[in-house]
Design a protein around this motif. Structure first.
Motif, short mmCIF file in Angstrom:
data_model
loop_
_atom_site.label_atom_id
_atom_site.label_comp_id
_atom_site.label_asym_id
_atom_site.label_seq_id
_atom_site.Cartn_x
_atom_site.Cartn_y
_atom_site.Cartn_z
N ARG A 98 58.68 52.02 18.31
CA ARG A 98 57.81 50.95 18.79
C ARG A 98 56.52 51.46 19.42
N VAL A 99 56.34 52.78 19.53
CA VAL A 99 55.24 53.31 20.33
C VAL A 99 53.88 52.92 19.77
N GLY A 100 53.82 52.55 18.49
CA GLY A 100 52.56 52.08 17.93
C GLY A 100 52.05 50.80 18.55
N VAL A 108 45.01 65.11 37.53
CA VAL A 108 44.62 65.95 36.40
C VAL A 108 43.15 65.68 36.09
N PRO A 109 42.47 66.60 35.42
CA PRO A 109 41.09 66.32 35.00
C PRO A 109 41.04 65.07 34.13
N VAL A 110 40.05 64.23 34.36
CA VAL A 110 39.98 62.95 33.64
C VAL A 110 38.63 62.77 32.94
N ASP A 111 37.93 63.87 32.70
CA ASP A 111 36.58 63.79 32.13
C ASP A 111 36.56 64.12 30.65
N GLY A 112 37.68 63.93 29.96
CA GLY A 112 37.74 64.23 28.55
C GLY A 112 37.05 63.18 27.70
N PRO A 113 37.00 63.39 26.38
CA PRO A 113 36.36 62.43 25.48
C PRO A 113 37.17 61.14 25.41
N PRO A 114 36.59 60.07 24.84
CA PRO A 114 37.33 58.82 24.69
C PRO A 114 38.60 59.05 23.87
N PRO A 115 39.64 58.26 24.13
CA PRO A 115 40.90 58.47 23.40
C PRO A 115 40.76 58.13 21.92
N LEU A 116 41.51 58.84 21.11
CA LEU A 116 41.54 58.52 19.68
C LEU A 116 42.34 57.25 19.45
N PRO A 117 41.88 56.38 18.57
CA PRO A 117 42.68 55.20 18.23
C PRO A 117 43.96 55.61 17.51
N ARG A 118 44.91 54.70 17.45
CA ARG A 118 46.21 55.01 16.86
C ARG A 118 46.07 55.53 15.43
#
Length: 402
Positions: free
Chosen positions: A338-340, A169-179
């Motif tokens: 628990r996903v947090g 998949v394309p992987v050039d997106g912005p940095p991930p948002l923190p939780r």
């Protein structure tokens, strides 16, 4: 590059196979390859040529009886066959993603056609009768999208399968948002159907106390407006589609428009936003998932995955690190609670390393060369085997994902 006649490339919303073709084709052209695309005529992907049997994708008709649909797949395959046998400059290889019909028609051409690589996207038990008897005669070979998928195929098919190449998949997106900056809702990005477990998703999200968003088509219908219009039309063929019947019976009564919503197919910025902001991607599948494009997209966006431990999912999700796996509804509820614990930055780093287009394209370059070599020898030879799909890509492309 044969994507079949069902959806344009890239698709406007749902279309896992077509998204893979778009990503792979773009990367191959960036690496200097000439790529002619075979797809519906409304495809907009920049390519070096377009072969089409139909001006628009034929996906909406897939719910019709087999006798009304089978000719469309074959009409497309005949257009591909004509293009490869009449080309002024011969193609080196044909890469088809049209299940069953693609390898069957191209294989029947024999030496009149270039060597063929067919990527398998479905559960291989679905058309076992074909794969148990098909002989590529040293000119048609296969690639899977995961080792678990290939392992479930008939022995004859496995003998003609060169490797399993993970999806990209394309992987050039912005940095991930923190939780702390994410929405409360979990996202289901898939066809809204029984195999994908949409009803399970709504139930487990409610039990875990989190909202859920279902993003994907119901049968041939992209959104609620299209579905409602069909249901209001006497005799509309889409109203009897199995996915529509199941949705109305099992899922629609669970939706309240607030804590449980169906938003229809999404694409572009809308899909990227949903993926990036979701608490988690939820994939409670009822089948042995072959490739799971949405899981790769979620991890690349830094979104943890909560999923049923079936098919390829245990090889894509690092349980406890990039997501959580479960065996039943109770386990999925516990996982959502628990996903947090899962760090979005770790998900993004791992997803962008493993599922980068360069990794998939380099693996396919190796396969194309192997197909051409074996076809030139006129024999099948020994299959290239790997202990895991990830190992296949890593062994062939040692530094592509560094």
């Amino acid at each position: 590059m044969d994507a079949g006649p069902w959806l344009p490339v890239p698709p406007a919303g749902y279309g896992g196979l077509e998204n893979v073709v778009a990503t792979l084709t773009t990367e191959l052209r960036a690496r200097g390859h000439t790529v002619v695309l075979a797809a519906s005529g409304d495809s907009t992907l920049p390519v070096d040529g377009l072969v089409s049997a139909f001006p628009e994708g034929r996906f909406a008709g897939l719910g019709r009886p087999y006798s009304e649909v089978v000719g469309e797949a074959h009409a497309h395959a005949l257009a591909v066959a004509g293009a490869v046998t009449e080309a002024a400059q011969p193609f080196d290889v044909v890469h088809t993603h049209l299940e069953v019909v693609g390898p069957a028609v191209l294989g029947a051409l024999g030496p009149a056609a270039p060597p063929v690589l067919a990527t398998l996207h479905w559960d291989l038990r679905r058309n076992a009768a074909f794969y148990e008897c098909f002989d590529g005669r040293g000119r048609v070979f296969f690639a899977g999208v995961s080792d678990s998928q290939v392992a479930r195929g008939p022995e004859r098919l496995r003998a003609q399968t060169l490797a399993a190449v993970p999806l990209s998949v394309p992987v050039d997106g912005p940095p991930p948002l923190p939780r702390g900056d994410r929405d409360d809702a979990v996202l289901v990005l898939a066809r809204v159907c029984e195999l994908k477990g949409a009803d399970t998703a709504v139930r487990v999200a409610a039990a875990a106390g989190v909202p859920v968003v279902l993003a994907g088509p119901v049968g041939p219908f992209r959104d609620r407006a299209a579905l409602d219009a069909a249901l209001a039309t006497p005799g509309h063929p889409g109203a009897g589609h199995p996915d529509v019947v199941w949705f109305l019976r099992e899922v629609a009564p669970l939706l309240d428009g607030d804590r449980a919503r169906w938003v229809g197919s999404v694409s572009g910025e809308d899909k990227a936003r949903l993926l990036r902001r979701a608490r988690a991607l939820l994939s409670p599948v009822r089948w042995d998932e072959p490739g799971a494009t949405a899981v790769c997209e979620a991890l690349a966006a830094g979104t943890p995955v909560v999923a049923t431990a079936r098919g390829c999912l245990p090889t894509l999700v690092d349980d406890g690190r990039t997501g959580l796996l479960a065996d039943d509804e109770a386990g999925l509820v516990a996982a959502l609670r628990r996903v947090g614990e899962i760090d979005p930055a770790v998900c993004a780093a791992e997803g962008r390393r493993r599922f980068a287009p360069a990794v998939m394209a380099a693996a396919y370059e190796r396969l194309y060369a192997e197909v051409v070599r074996r076809a030139g020898q006129g024999r099948t030879g020994e299959p290239v085997r790997a202990d895991s799909a990830t190992a296949t890509a890593r062994r062939w492309v040692s530094n592509a994902s560094a």
